[in-house]
Design a protein around this motif. Structure first.
Motif, PDB file in Angstrom:
ATOM      1  N   LEU A 219      -6.978 -10.242 -12.355  1.00  0.00           N
ATOM      2  CA  LEU A 219      -6.700  -8.943 -11.758  1.00  0.00           C
ATOM      3  C   LEU A 219      -5.243  -8.585 -11.972  1.00  0.00           C
ATOM      4  N   PRO A 220      -4.991  -7.325 -12.181  1.00  0.00           N
ATOM      5  CA  PRO A 220      -3.585  -6.939 -12.268  1.00  0.00           C
ATOM      6  C   PRO A 220      -2.899  -7.231 -10.949  1.00  0.00           C
ATOM      7  N   THR A 221      -1.662  -7.687 -11.020  1.00  0.00           N
ATOM      8  CA  THR A 221      -0.947  -7.948  -9.788  1.00  0.00           C
ATOM      9  C   THR A 221      -0.618  -6.619  -9.136  1.00  0.00           C
ATOM     10  N   PRO A 222      -0.389  -6.666  -7.849  1.00  0.00           N
ATOM     11  CA  PRO A 222      -0.017  -5.406  -7.197  1.00  0.00           C
ATOM     12  C   PRO A 222       1.169  -4.739  -7.880  1.00  0.00           C
ATOM     13  N   ARG A 223       2.134  -5.576  -8.351  1.00  0.00           N
ATOM     14  CA  ARG A 223       3.314  -4.988  -8.967  1.00  0.00           C
ATOM     15  C   ARG A 223       2.935  -4.211 -10.208  1.00  0.00           C
ATOM     16  N   SER A 224       2.000  -4.773 -10.948  1.00  0.00           N
ATOM     17  CA  SER A 224       1.640  -4.091 -12.187  1.00  0.00           C
ATOM     18  C   SER A 224       0.767  -2.881 -11.924  1.00  0.00           C
ATOM     19  N   SER A 225       0.368  -2.769 -10.698  1.00  0.00           N
ATOM     20  CA  SER A 225      -0.458  -1.606 -10.417  1.00  0.00           C
ATOM     21  C   SER A 225       0.157  -0.777  -9.301  1.00  0.00           C
ATOM     22  N   ALA A 226      -0.463  -0.836  -8.203  1.00  0.00           N
ATOM     23  CA  ALA A 226      -0.048   0.081  -7.140  1.00  0.00           C
ATOM     24  C   ALA A 226       1.345  -0.175  -6.619  1.00  0.00           C
ATOM     25  N   MET A 227       1.722  -1.430  -6.517  1.00  0.00           N
ATOM     26  CA  MET A 227       2.924  -1.738  -5.774  1.00  0.00           C
ATOM     27  C   MET A 227       4.220  -1.286  -6.417  1.00  0.00           C
ATOM     28  N   SER A 228       4.272  -1.253  -7.733  1.00  0.00           N
ATOM     29  CA  SER A 228       5.539  -0.860  -8.342  1.00  0.00           C
ATOM     30  C   SER A 228       5.436   0.492  -9.030  1.00  0.00           C
ATOM     31  N   ASP A 229       4.319   1.086  -8.894  1.00  0.00           N
ATOM     32  CA  ASP A 229       4.120   2.350  -9.583  1.00  0.00           C
ATOM     33  C   ASP A 229       4.570   3.497  -8.702  1.00  0.00           C
ATOM     34  N   CYS A 230       5.755   3.975  -9.027  1.00  0.00           N
ATOM     35  CA  CYS A 230       6.277   5.051  -8.196  1.00  0.00           C
ATOM     36  C   CYS A 230       5.952   6.418  -8.770  1.00  0.00           C
ATOM     37  N   SER A 231       5.163   6.415  -9.815  1.00  0.00           N
ATOM     38  CA  SER A 231       4.833   7.703 -10.384  1.00  0.00           C
ATOM     39  C   SER A 231       3.843   8.441  -9.495  1.00  0.00           C
ATOM     40  N   SER A 232       3.205   7.695  -8.659  1.00  0.00           N
ATOM     41  CA  SER A 232       2.309   8.340  -7.717  1.00  0.00           C
ATOM     42  C   SER A 232       2.371   7.572  -6.411  1.00  0.00           C
ATOM     43  N   SER A 233       1.864   8.189  -5.415  1.00  0.00           N
ATOM     44  CA  SER A 233       1.942   7.548  -4.113  1.00  0.00           C
ATOM     45  C   SER A 233       1.103   6.289  -4.053  1.00  0.00           C
ATOM     46  N   ASN A 234       1.633   5.277  -3.348  1.00  0.00           N
ATOM     47  CA  ASN A 234       0.852   4.067  -3.122  1.00  0.00           C
ATOM     48  C   ASN A 234      -0.463   4.399  -2.477  1.00  0.00           C
ATOM     49  N   SER A 235      -0.401   5.390  -1.635  1.00  0.00           N
ATOM     50  CA  SER A 235      -1.608   5.699  -0.885  1.00  0.00           C
ATOM     51  C   SER A 235      -2.747   6.107  -1.799  1.00  0.00           C
ATOM     52  N   SER A 236      -2.397   6.608  -2.987  1.00  0.00           N
ATOM     53  CA  SER A 236      -3.459   6.989  -3.894  1.00  0.00           C
ATOM     54  C   SER A 236      -4.151   5.759  -4.461  1.00  0.00           C
ATOM     55  N   LYS A 237      -3.482   4.618  -4.365  1.00  0.00           N
ATOM     56  CA  LYS A 237      -4.066   3.391  -4.889  1.00  0.00           C
ATOM     57  C   LYS A 237      -4.899   2.689  -3.838  1.00  0.00           C
ATOM     58  N   TRP A 238      -4.471   2.841  -2.623  1.00  0.00           N
ATOM     59  CA  TRP A 238      -5.162   2.126  -1.555  1.00  0.00           C
ATOM     60  C   TRP A 238      -6.055   3.077  -0.787  1.00  0.00           C
ATOM     61  N   LYS A 239      -7.289   2.698  -0.713  1.00  0.00           N
ATOM     62  CA  LYS A 239      -8.213   3.512   0.075  1.00  0.00           C
ATOM     63  C   LYS A 239      -8.346   2.889   1.453  1.00  0.00           C
ATOM     64  N   LYS A 240      -8.191   3.744   2.404  1.00  0.00           N
ATOM     65  CA  LYS A 240      -8.231   3.245   3.779  1.00  0.00           C
ATOM     66  C   LYS A 240      -9.655   2.928   4.197  1.00  0.00           C
ATOM     67  N   GLY A 241      -9.842   1.754   4.707  1.00  0.00           N
ATOM     68  CA  GLY A 241     -11.172   1.338   5.149  1.00  0.00           C
ATOM     69  C   GLY A 241     -11.272   1.270   6.654  1.00  0.00           C
ATOM     70  N   LYS A 242     -11.997   0.280   7.111  1.00  0.00           N
ATOM     71  CA  LYS A 242     -12.285   0.206   8.553  1.00  0.00           C
ATOM     72  C   LYS A 242     -11.042  -0.159   9.366  1.00  0.00           C
ATOM     73  N   LEU A 243     -11.107   0.283  10.580  1.00  0.00           N
ATOM     74  CA  LEU A 243     -10.021  -0.020  11.514  1.00  0.00           C
ATOM     75  C   LEU A 243     -10.081  -1.493  11.891  1.00  0.00           C
ATOM     76  N   LEU A 244      -8.938  -2.165  11.712  1.00  0.00           N
ATOM     77  CA  LEU A 244      -8.868  -3.580  12.105  1.00  0.00           C
ATOM     78  C   LEU A 244      -8.442  -3.709  13.558  1.00  0.00           C
ATOM     79  N   GLY A 245      -7.566  -2.839  13.960  1.00  0.00           N
ATOM     80  CA  GLY A 245      -7.096  -2.909  15.334  1.00  0.00           C
ATOM     81  C   GLY A 245      -5.959  -1.936  15.568  1.00  0.00           C
ATOM     82  N   ARG A 246      -5.613  -1.852  16.814  1.00  0.00           N
ATOM     83  CA  ARG A 246      -4.524  -0.949  17.198  1.00  0.00           C
ATOM     84  C   ARG A 246      -3.372  -1.755  17.740  1.00  0.00           C
ATOM     85  N   GLY A 247      -2.189  -1.441  17.283  1.00  0.00           N
ATOM     86  CA  GLY A 247      -0.994  -2.030  17.851  1.00  0.00           C
ATOM     87  C   GLY A 247      -0.339  -0.988  18.723  1.00  0.00           C
ATOM     88  N   THR A 248       0.784  -1.330  19.280  1.00  0.00           N
ATOM     89  CA  THR A 248       1.486  -0.375  20.116  1.00  0.00           C
ATOM     90  C   THR A 248       1.898   0.842  19.315  1.00  0.00           C
TER      91      THR A 248
END
Ligand SMILES: Nc1ncnc2c1ncn2[C@@H]1O[C@H](COP(=O)(O)OP(=O)(O)OP(=O)(O)O)[C@@H](O)[C@H]1O
Length: 557
Positions: A219-248
């Motif tokens: 798998l491509p490392t995060p750096r080679s993909s979403a993590m270091s790619d500033c040409s677009s928002s990280n959020s476009s790489k990560w799809k938000k899934g289920k709620l794990l929990g709520r913090g303060t």
């Protein structure tokens, strides 16, 4: 009952302690909580512009919250339950012998802290962490802060808002990382309720490199993909899934990268509401980013990046799917001793690394320690963590009451890395009993027990003498008498590598046999674990991981 316990704790027989009559005799400790966040030489609440703390009406009975200005942890046993070293030398410490008198009054060397950086923002000053408490009469440790070493929210364009230069942050791949903080975010003045990005657009910033050795090669490392790619928002790489929990300060979701199949945890905080709590959330999350981005250790949850959107700040973290120790305790009950040994060793390893960087976590407890399906333990929730200086030990009053060290409660001379060792002792008791020490007491009485009594929390008889010795060392009231994390790694309770040879996998299986029902297909992240074993002898093969990870059920969230 062992004699060293001191007198037996009797539930609720104690009247609510009058903290104003603290036995320490220091007038500043009348109400330990309110005053403690103050920096030396400046008792004003800087976060609120010096507004005095609201006096408490002494004419009526007070709750602890009122007395202290503190709101109790959501994890407080009396509140609703949580819905919620590498190569570190022993610095002259000669080791442990459980049969010796070490666990009584052995004069142990103080943790070395030649140059301890102050790097934390004064987070949590104006309010409360859900799993923790902090005084409301806060400055933000300004006297202790070297803003030149930490990016932050103080003053737009302030030249001091640079990330910590030392020690040089490196990713697990050995590459120097860059500032995790978006420049505009770093310049965002939290003192201005209207602080906003100019254009409000979602942007990404330079991100630290990810732990490439742990990434599946296919798998491509995060750096080679979403993590270091500033040409677009990280959020476009990560799809938000289920709620794990709520913090303060926000919600945590599972994140999935549909381009490379990786998962993460997304900690999301709404940022631009013009209210104090939102600013506080952002401030605390920023502190967590600044600290986490510079850490790389198998027993510390890995920071992957962050993303500032129009309304939210998202922090991408290594996903630790097993949930917290607290949650596991809730679901499966107390852990068996070999599991406690194994987890304690890993927590210590993370703490030794952290303390080696002169950073104190300040909120060590089961709810803030996550467990992988393969039994790898990760310290999380660095919202309270701080770099500290030897010259100016912290005076802030933060943490979770039942896990809080006496010196934090009393706060006579500030405190240091040793507070985490105390909390570790409490966490070991928590793992052994499912409850933190003093949980039979209501908040203020517990605080009194910790701060003003000489009592030792009850240690279960069923624990081995090594375990008891270890716990008693952690719970030395005199901070300087507590061993350092690296010293404790030599204690027989955790030094015995037989547990490590068995491997984290079997430890997990032993702890939660009912969780292994063979129903779950291993994920890429499970395989990752096979390359990340902490123990030199305890490296498990992919087959072992496959065998065990299959069927580890995630805790209910
Ligand atoms: N990296 C992660 N992987 C998996 N679950 C996580 C991760 N980080 C947090 N969680 C889970 O998300 C929930 C919320 O976590 P968060 O750190 O925001 O709050 P908390 O520790 O519960 O409370 P607080 O931040 O107020 O101390 C918890 O149940 C926690 O176990």
């Amino acid at each position: 009952m062992p004699g060293w316990w001191g007198k037996k704790s009797t539930k609720s027989k104690d009247p609510l302690p009058n903290l104003q009559n603290s036995s320490s005799g220091n007038s500043t400790k009348s109400s330990p909580s309110i005053k403690n966040e103050r920096s030396r030489g400046d008792s004003r609440n800087r976060d609120n512009g010096g507004t005095p703390v609201t006096p408490i009406d002494s004419s009526r009975p007070k709750s602890f919250d009122e007395v202290s200005g503190i709101v109790f942890s959501r994890n407080s046993p009396r509140k609703s339950p949580d819905s919620s070293g590498y190569g570190v030398s022993s610095s002259g410490f000669s080791g442990f012998d459980s049969s010796s008198s070490l666990d009584r009054n052995y004069p142990l060397p103080r943790p070395s802290s030649d140059q301890i950086h102050v790097a934390g923002l004064g987070a949590g000053s104006a309010s409360v962490s859900g799993s923790s408490m902090s005084s409301s009469a806060s400055s933000d440790d300004h006297s202790n802060l070297d803003h030149g070493q930490l990016g932050g929210f103080r003053g737009q364009g302030d030249a001091k808002l640079s990330p910590l230069p030392s020690p040089t942050p490196r990713s697990r791949s050995g590459t120097t990382t860059s500032s995790p903080l978006h420049p505009r975010l770093a310049g965002l003045s939290l003192d201005s309720p209207s602080a906003r990005l100019d254009d409000g657009k979602s942007e990404c910033h330079r991100l630290p490199l990810p732990p490439s050795p742990s990434s599946p090669p296919s798998l491509p490392t995060p750096r080679s993909s979403a993590m270091s790619d500033c040409s677009s928002s990280n959020s476009s790489k990560w799809k938000k899934g289920k709620l794990l929990g709520r913090g303060t300060f926000g919600h945590v979701y599972v994140g999935f990268n549909s381009e490379n199949g990786q998962m993460c945890a997304i900690k999301e905080v709404r940022v631009f509401s013009d209210d104090q709590s939102s600013k506080e959330s952002l401030k605390q999350l920023n502190q967590e980013i600044m600290l986490l981005s510079q850490l790389s250790h198998p027993n510390i949850v890995q920071y992957l990046g962050s993303d500032l959107g129009e309304e939210t700040l998202s922090v991408y973290l290594e996903y630790v799917s097993g949930g917290s120790i607290h949650k596991l305790l809730q679901e499966y009950g107390p852990f068996r001793e070999p599991v406690i040994q194994n987890y304690a060793r890993q927590i210590l390893s993370g703490l030794a690394y952290l303390h080696g960087r002169n950073t104190v976590h300040r909120d060590i407890k089961g709810a803030n320690i996550l467990v992988d399906p393969n039994g790898e333990v990760k310290l999380a929730d660095f919202g309270m963590a701080k770099h500290i200086t030897s010259a100016s030990s912290m005076l802030s009053f933060k943490g979770s009451p039942y896990w809080m060290a006496p010196e934090v409660v009393m706060n006579t001379n500030g405190y240091n890395l040793a507070v985490d060792i105390w909390s570790l002792g409490c966490t070991i008791l928590e793992m052994a009993t499912s409850k933190p020490p003093w949980s039979q007491y209501e908040g203020v009485a517990a605080i009194f027990k910790i701060g003003n009594s000489k009592d030792m929390p009850e240690i279960p008889d069923h624990l081995s003498s090594d375990a008891k010795s270890f716990i008693r060392l952690c719970l030395q009231r005199e901070p300087s008498a507590r061993p350092t994390a690296s010293q404790l790694l030599d204690h027989p309770f955790v030094r015995d590598q037989s547990a490590a040879r068995v491997g984290s996998v079997n430890m997990t299986k032993q702890a939660f046999p009912q969780a292994f029902d063979g129903s779950r297909t291993p994920t890429a992240l499970d395989l990752r674990g096979s390359r990340r074993s902490l123990s030199p002898e305890g490296e498990f093969t992919s087959r072992q991981v496959l065998t065990v990870s299959r069927g580890m059920t995630s805790p209910r969230y």
